[in-house]
Design a protein around this motif. Structure first.
Motif, mmCIF file in Angstrom:
data_model
loop_
_atom_site.group_PDB
_atom_site.id
_atom_site.type_symbol
_atom_site.label_atom_id
_atom_site.label_comp_id
_atom_site.label_asym_id
_atom_site.label_seq_id
_atom_site.Cartn_x
_atom_site.Cartn_y
_atom_site.Cartn_z
ATOM 1 N N ASP A 67 0.848 -1.182 0.000
ATOM 2 C CA ASP A 67 0.000 0.000 0.000
ATOM 3 C C ASP A 67 0.888 1.237 0.000
ATOM 4 O O ASP A 67 1.546 1.538 0.999
ATOM 5 N N LEU A 68 0.921 1.937 -1.127
ATOM 6 C CA LEU A 68 1.693 3.173 -1.225
ATOM 7 C C LEU A 68 0.775 4.347 -1.542
ATOM 8 O O LEU A 68 1.162 5.303 -2.207
ATOM 9 N N GLN A 69 -0.433 4.277 -1.023
ATOM 10 C CA GLN A 69 -1.362 5.387 -1.170
ATOM 11 C C GLN A 69 -0.908 6.545 -0.279
ATOM 12 O O GLN A 69 -0.408 6.344 0.822
ATOM 13 N N GLY A 70 -1.099 7.760 -0.756
ATOM 14 C CA GLY A 70 -0.794 8.932 0.057
ATOM 15 C C GLY A 70 0.453 9.658 -0.399
ATOM 16 O O GLY A 70 0.927 9.485 -1.517
ATOM 17 N N GLY A 71 0.987 10.488 0.473
ATOM 18 C CA GLY A 71 2.170 11.263 0.159
ATOM 19 C C GLY A 71 1.849 12.465 -0.704
ATOM 20 O O GLY A 71 0.689 12.893 -0.827
ATOM 21 N N TYR A 72 2.888 13.028 -1.321
ATOM 22 C CA TYR A 72 2.751 14.247 -2.114
ATOM 23 C C TYR A 72 3.253 14.057 -3.543
ATOM 24 O O TYR A 72 4.256 13.373 -3.767
ATOM 25 N N TYR A 73 2.570 14.701 -4.479
ATOM 26 C CA TYR A 73 3.159 14.940 -5.792
ATOM 27 C C TYR A 73 4.110 16.111 -5.589
ATOM 28 O O TYR A 73 3.720 17.155 -5.068
ATOM 29 N N ASP A 74 5.353 15.949 -5.992
ATOM 30 C CA ASP A 74 6.345 16.944 -5.571
ATOM 31 C C ASP A 74 6.311 18.219 -6.402
ATOM 32 O O ASP A 74 6.858 19.242 -5.984
ATOM 33 N N ALA A 75 5.660 18.195 -7.567
ATOM 34 C CA ALA A 75 5.678 19.378 -8.424
ATOM 35 C C ALA A 75 4.363 19.462 -9.191
ATOM 36 O O ALA A 75 3.306 19.129 -8.659
ATOM 37 N N GLY A 76 4.440 19.887 -10.457
ATOM 38 C CA GLY A 76 3.240 20.038 -11.260
ATOM 39 C C GLY A 76 2.822 18.787 -11.992
ATOM 40 O O GLY A 76 1.830 18.795 -12.712
ATOM 41 N N ASP A 77 3.587 17.705 -11.818
ATOM 42 C CA ASP A 77 3.233 16.433 -12.455
ATOM 43 C C ASP A 77 2.555 15.527 -11.436
ATOM 44 O O ASP A 77 2.226 15.937 -10.330
ATOM 45 N N ASN A 78 2.365 14.261 -11.817
ATOM 46 C CA ASN A 78 1.628 13.337 -10.950
ATOM 47 C C ASN A 78 2.463 12.151 -10.485
ATOM 48 O O ASN A 78 1.924 11.106 -10.124
ATOM 49 N N VAL A 79 3.778 12.321 -10.485
ATOM 50 C CA VAL A 79 4.676 11.276 -9.995
ATOM 51 C C VAL A 79 5.025 11.565 -8.541
ATOM 52 O O VAL A 79 5.122 12.726 -8.131
ATOM 53 N N LYS A 80 5.189 10.512 -7.758
ATOM 54 C CA LYS A 80 5.649 10.663 -6.374
ATOM 55 C C LYS A 80 7.113 10.219 -6.316
ATOM 56 O O LYS A 80 7.424 9.043 -6.462
ATOM 57 N N PHE A 81 7.983 11.188 -6.127
ATOM 58 C CA PHE A 81 9.419 10.932 -6.038
ATOM 59 C C PHE A 81 9.833 10.917 -4.573
ATOM 60 O O PHE A 81 9.656 11.911 -3.856
ATOM 61 N N GLY A 82 10.428 9.806 -4.135
ATOM 62 C CA GLY A 82 10.731 9.655 -2.721
ATOM 63 C C GLY A 82 11.815 10.563 -2.196
ATOM 64 O O GLY A 82 11.743 11.017 -1.042
ATOM 65 N N PHE A 83 12.841 10.841 -3.015
ATOM 66 C CA PHE A 83 13.949 11.646 -2.522
ATOM 67 C C PHE A 83 13.500 13.083 -2.222
ATOM 68 O O PHE A 83 13.687 13.582 -1.101
ATOM 69 N N PRO A 84 12.896 13.800 -3.196
ATOM 70 C CA PRO A 84 12.432 15.144 -2.864
ATOM 71 C C PRO A 84 11.333 15.166 -1.814
ATOM 72 O O PRO A 84 11.230 16.120 -1.044
ATOM 73 N N MET A 85 10.503 14.094 -1.748
ATOM 74 C CA MET A 85 9.484 14.063 -0.710
ATOM 75 C C MET A 85 10.108 13.944 0.675
ATOM 76 O O MET A 85 9.669 14.593 1.634
ATOM 77 N N ALA A 86 11.148 13.130 0.775
ATOM 78 C CA ALA A 86 11.834 12.994 2.057
ATOM 79 C C ALA A 86 12.516 14.302 2.442
ATOM 80 O O ALA A 86 12.467 14.736 3.596
ATOM 81 N N PHE A 87 13.154 14.954 1.470
ATOM 82 C CA PHE A 87 13.784 16.249 1.744
ATOM 83 C C PHE A 87 12.738 17.257 2.200
ATOM 84 O O PHE A 87 12.940 18.001 3.171
ATOM 85 N N THR A 88 11.606 17.307 1.492
ATOM 86 C CA THR A 88 10.525 18.211 1.856
ATOM 87 C C THR A 88 10.085 17.969 3.289
ATOM 88 O O THR A 88 9.874 18.910 4.066
ATOM 89 N N THR A 89 9.952 16.697 3.659
ATOM 90 C CA THR A 89 9.525 16.335 5.005
ATOM 91 C C THR A 89 10.541 16.794 6.045
ATOM 92 O O THR A 89 10.173 17.330 7.103
ATOM 93 N N THR A 90 11.814 16.574 5.748
ATOM 94 C CA THR A 90 12.857 17.020 6.661
ATOM 95 C C THR A 90 12.779 18.519 6.883
ATOM 96 O O THR A 90 12.852 19.007 8.013
ATOM 97 N N MET A 91 12.620 19.276 5.800
ATOM 98 C CA MET A 91 12.598 20.728 5.911
ATOM 99 C C MET A 91 11.342 21.224 6.618
ATOM 100 O O MET A 91 11.399 22.172 7.407
ATOM 101 N N LEU A 92 10.196 20.606 6.345
ATOM 102 C CA LEU A 92 8.980 20.979 7.056
ATOM 103 C C LEU A 92 9.110 20.696 8.548
ATOM 104 O O LEU A 92 8.730 21.525 9.394
ATOM 105 N N ALA A 93 9.641 19.512 8.872
ATOM 106 C CA ALA A 93 9.819 19.161 10.279
ATOM 107 C C ALA A 93 10.807 20.102 10.950
ATOM 108 O O ALA A 93 10.615 20.535 12.095
ATOM 109 N N TRP A 94 11.868 20.428 10.240
ATOM 110 C CA TRP A 94 12.863 21.364 10.757
ATOM 111 C C TRP A 94 12.205 22.719 11.043
ATOM 112 O O TRP A 94 12.470 23.362 12.065
#
Length: 371
Positions: A67-94
């Motif tokens: 089950d990989l439902q959820g998360g964020y589309y990182d830009a204007g497309d519809n792909v979920k990229f794990g690396f930028p999503m993880a970076f985004t999460t780190t920065m939001l948490a920070w």
């Protein structure tokens, strides 16, 4: 020059001698967080505020038996990229960790919800032993379409790293994201923070077994000096001795050395007198490179829009029908010119990893508007 580069330069530069315009930093903060709701993938919650969005990608991960439902589309497309999503999460948490005390209580809750939307997904990427799922969606096929996330009919290919195909950098960033989020969310839900920390250990173990780039977040969250020793003993591997002058989702060493300064350019103090945050100020981008924003919402146009059906909207000179409030676009060129053209994705595409670092900066200026 992209706004991500401008943001870094602003962070590294001393404050300007005078402020050319007063800004409503509280409004900008609210909108910078609201942006993430427009990027949500999966089944949307009842309190979803970006109500032009609908449920999408509900079967993500099924081809891999997870089950990989959820998360964020990182830009204007519809792909979920794990690396930028993880970076985004780190920065939001920070942002929450360092500047949460400056956020109004309602925005602190919204920021925490934005973090948790990402971490719920990142935990799912660790569902199988000795494997980290890092992407959902075929970027080539997706980029050949202009369709709403709610209508996606492109193949949702699942990609992962494994001992045979290692990716310690993305696994390490996932560990960083979960550790930082554990710290940010612990005052709200200690049990969930513990779950995040356990997930960060699993991601770190994978990254350590297949060595590459690592972070200090796990040590900060766990207060385990074993990780501090690891950092000290692996300094060159970590890049601690590097002379890095860029800051991005795949390299944030420069972020360890930045000091906060004014954001006089992004919000409108620039030669064009234009805000590069959608919905902020009197003049802002109206034709951003973003599928969901540029296509009619599923509410106003419930009929299915297939892969190429959106081309007429992509090529239209009209403003996007759905405002992706809070989105920060790539920005003008070195000549400060911004044409507001959705086809020029380098200038007009917003990303989660542009917004995420700005959340903390804006929170700081809510409390310190005159610095």
């Amino acid at each position: 020059m992209s706004l991500s580069a401008v943001l870094l330069l602003l962070l590294l530069s001393p404050p300007p001698p005078a402020i050319t315009a007063a800004h409503d930093y509280a409004d900008a903060l609210t909108k910078s967080i609201l942006f993430f709701e427009g990027q949500r993938s999966g089944r949307l919650p009842p309190d979803q505020r970006a109500n032009w969005r609908g449920d999408s990608a509900l079967s993500d991960g099924s081809s891999a038996g997870v089950d990989l439902q959820g998360g964020y589309y990182d830009a204007g497309d519809n792909v979920k990229f794990g690396f930028p999503m993880a970076f985004t999460t780190t920065m939001l948490a920070w942002s929450v960790i360092e500047f949460g005390e400056f956020m109004p209580s309602g925005e602190l809750r919204n920021a925490a919800a934005a973090v948790r939307w990402a971490t719920d997904y990142l935990l799912k990427t660790l569902a199988l032993p000795d494997r980290v799922f890092i992407q959902v969606g075929d970027p080539t096929k997706d980029h050949n379409c202009w369709e709403r996330p709610e209508d996606m009919d492109t193949e949702r290919t699942v990609y992962g790293v494994s001992p045979e195909k290692p990716g310690s950098d993305v696994a390490g960033e996932t560990a960083a994201a979960l550790s930082a989020a554990a710290m940010a969310l612990r005052p709200i839900d200690g049990e969930y923070a513990d779950e995040l920390l356990r997930g960060s250990f699993r991601a770190f173990e994978f990254a350590d077994k297949h060595r590459g780039a690592y972070t200090a977040w796990l040590r900060r969250a766990s207060q385990n000096d074993t990780f501090l020793s690891y950092i000290q003993n692996n300094g060159k591997t970590l890049g601690a001795d590097d002379n890095i002058n860029e800051f991005g989702w795949d390299n944030k060493h420069a972020g360890l050395n930045v000091l906060v300064s004014k954001v006089d350019y992004i919000l409108g103090d620039n030669p064009a007198k234009m805000s590069y945050m959608v919905g902020y100020g009197d003049r802002f981008p109206l034709r951003i490179h973003h599928r969901g924003s540029s296509l009619p919402s599923i509410t106003s146009h419930p009929q299915f829009l297939a892969c190429k059906d959106g081309s007429v909207y992509f090529n239209s000179p009209n403003p996007n029908p759905n405002l992706l409030i809070g989105a920060i676009v790539g920005g003008p060129g070195e000549d400060d010119v911004y044409d507001d053209d959705r086809a020029d994705f380098r200038k007009s595409e917003p990303t989660t990893y542009i917004n995420a670092p700005l959340v903390g900066v804006l929170a700081y200026f809510v409390a310190n508007p005159d610095i």
